[in-house]
Design a protein around this motif. Sequence first.
Motif, PDB file in Angstrom:
ATOM      1  N   UNK B 238       0.810  -1.217   0.000  1.00  0.00           N
ATOM      2  CA  UNK B 238       0.000   0.000   0.000  1.00  0.00           C
ATOM      3  C   UNK B 238       0.843   1.267   0.000  1.00  0.00           C
ATOM      4  N   UNK B 241       4.062   2.793  -3.458  1.00  0.00           N
ATOM      5  CA  UNK B 241       3.850   3.803  -4.504  1.00  0.00           C
ATOM      6  C   UNK B 241       4.241   5.169  -4.004  1.00  0.00           C
ATOM      7  N   UNK B 242       3.771   5.491  -2.802  1.00  0.00           N
ATOM      8  CA  UNK B 242       4.081   6.792  -2.213  1.00  0.00           C
ATOM      9  C   UNK B 242       5.574   6.907  -1.894  1.00  0.00           C
ATOM     10  N   UNK B 245       7.330   7.608  -5.129  1.00  0.00           N
ATOM     11  CA  UNK B 245       7.006   8.944  -5.648  1.00  0.00           C
ATOM     12  C   UNK B 245       7.774  10.027  -4.884  1.00  0.00           C
ATOM     13  N   UNK B 246       7.787   9.919  -3.544  1.00  0.00           N
ATOM     14  CA  UNK B 246       8.500  10.914  -2.739  1.00  0.00           C
ATOM     15  C   UNK B 246       9.995  10.854  -3.019  1.00  0.00           C
ATOM     16  N   UNK B 248      11.492   9.848  -5.665  1.00  0.00           N
ATOM     17  CA  UNK B 248      11.780  10.385  -7.001  1.00  0.00           C
ATOM     18  C   UNK B 248      11.833  11.910  -6.975  1.00  0.00           C
TER      19      UNK B 248
END
Lengths: 415, 310
Positions: B238, B241-242, B245-246, B248
């Motif tokens: 879960x 992904x976050x 993203x952070x 990156x």
Amino acid sequence: MQNKNLAKFLIGCLVIAFAFYIVFFGLEIGTASIPSVQKVIRYGLDLKGGVYIVYEAAKENPTKREMESALQLIRTRLDMRNFYDATATIQGSKRIRVEIPGVKDPDEAIQYIGRTALIEFKGPSGDLIVSGRNVVDAYAQQTASGYVVALKFDKEGTKKFAEGTKKYLGQNIGIYLDGKLISNPVVQAEIDNGEAVIEGMKNLEEAKTLAQQIKAGALPFALNVIESKAIGPSLGNEAFKSTLKAGIIGILLVFLFMIIFYRLPGLVADIALVAYIVILVAIVGYAKITLTLPGIAGIILSAGMAVDANILIFARLKEELRSGKTLRAAMDAGFRRALNAVIDSNVTTIIAGIVLLFLGTGPIKGFAWTLTIGIVVSFFTAITVTRFLLTSIINTGLFKDVRWYGGKKTREVDA
Amino acid sequence: MTRIDFIGKRKYFYIVSILVMVIGLISYLVQGFNYDIDFTGGTVLEINLHKVPTAKEISELEKLTKQITGTQTPIVRKVEDGKKIMINAHEVHGKKKTELSKQTRDKLFAEIAKRYNLKKEDLVSYQNVGAVVSSELKSQAIWAVVIASILMLIYIAIRFEFRFGTTAVAALIHDLLIVLTVYTLFRIPLNSTFIAAVLTVLGYSINDTIVVFDRIRENRRIAGKMELKDLVNLSMNQTIGRSIATAISVIIVLVVLYIMGVQSIKEFAFPLLIGVISGTYSSIFIATALWFDWELSTRKKKLQAKPKRA
């Protein structure tokens, strides 16, 4: 309802754009004006070049008062050389850090600052009557004849001063500070109580400064140079420009990334990020926090971290939408459920920032300031600005397709 | 939702991390750290040569510095676009190493100026650091890390539980060791910005770990009698992904800084970059895995204890 929310969203954007304009370009209405942040920002030596010197008292445990009078002495000396933008600060219990922008040779500055101020009373023929070594106290006073500096001599000084005033009754006694004549009063009477008065001060401020100088001349310890550095201004300028450019490009890329990855909420996050940058830069600029090279790195890094709070919220929003909730319910749940993680992760980073703030010195302190303030501001903008803008835009009902929120298949969702 | 069995593969991640740390340890034993002037005391001169010196010229400059100052191992390195050099040197007085006196400094620069036909302003900057300052800086760095770690541990223990705090700090020490490996392996000078870099990595690392732990805490409350392994895997799936993203978005900024920045910013951005990657990696693969193993061993003990009582 639709129009009202669209107006809310647009007004929000306008306010941010206006704040951006004021901070970066300044504002003038009639006589009132707000200077642009570039004009007020205080650059560290690494950005504008100059010299810094760290002094240490050559005494075991100097008192706070002794340190303050040493600091005052250094400030006075800097002012006397017209180094008005130089700073002098007490560091720890026995150190003083002096920063002089624009100066190239630390050795010259060290020589000048390092000496203690010497007050001397000399007769008309230039013979020494008594010097600052015999002064035990000096303070500013307001009398009927104006502002004066009152001096108190020690036993030896009292005796010498009494002899001098007796000898030169009716003549001038020159008062010299580091060999420079600052006052040349006529002796009216023999003074044997160990007290002397220097008259002719323009205001209380001047009297206070002179009193401090004289007291500092009687400073009980020498100052040793333990660290010094000269930074060329061309280097600082070059460094600043390239770092700033890198920062702007980096942040623009992050903006792009957010829009590609999170679509409409990504755009909202970008607007909130602009608000974050405006607030942070305004605080650093107007609160006169010295901006150093690592400080800029701190700003850019905390901008990266600011994205995190938004990402946390949007990741949750996506999940809630996937579970079939309506838009508004998904958004509320997204914000609510992300809040715990946002708070906990930000507080732990702030702890690191604050430790750095207390333990770091010089440029590191600049880094710690921008990082700590940056995290606090990013938390604020994520839960207020992002939320306000996202609520308004969702309530317009114009963006119902889940693909606006990063969903993969077209699906209508209710507001 | 993608389903990856992170927990099942945790042994491989442990091995990877230990391998990197072993490389770091070997590098440390072989070449140690490249202590900058902030840590050793002495003088740094920055000189604009207006040309990129060859390796032979650099070793000649080092010889010259040794001759004039008496520094056993002076360091000369190219900075900025390579046309500028930095010289680290000190003077030796018996057992004490001190900064260069004005005479020695002038003599050294005059010699170099003669060889490269330089003007006075080509001595771009110089810095004197006393031994007192440097030893203080060292203890300052260690204290900052220790105090920050303890405070963060306390905070997490209060908001979560002690076990989460301990494993989060373990992951943080992991990241610190990885960053130290980068410093010794790539001979990045250890100076005052090193402390800032280390603390930023710690801050980022713990930030990232907390988000994963937060999800485990939440899922544990609502998932009921889910198998522990599934629960942890679900939480990681879960949040991954976050996390990515952070990472990156922070990496984008750091990469641009590294490419465009001046030397001092480069030296700062590189370890931060590694630290952020390590921080993201450790929060997913190390912190959570450690927590899982710990939790599992306690549960097993409880299970073993129960039948005995029955």
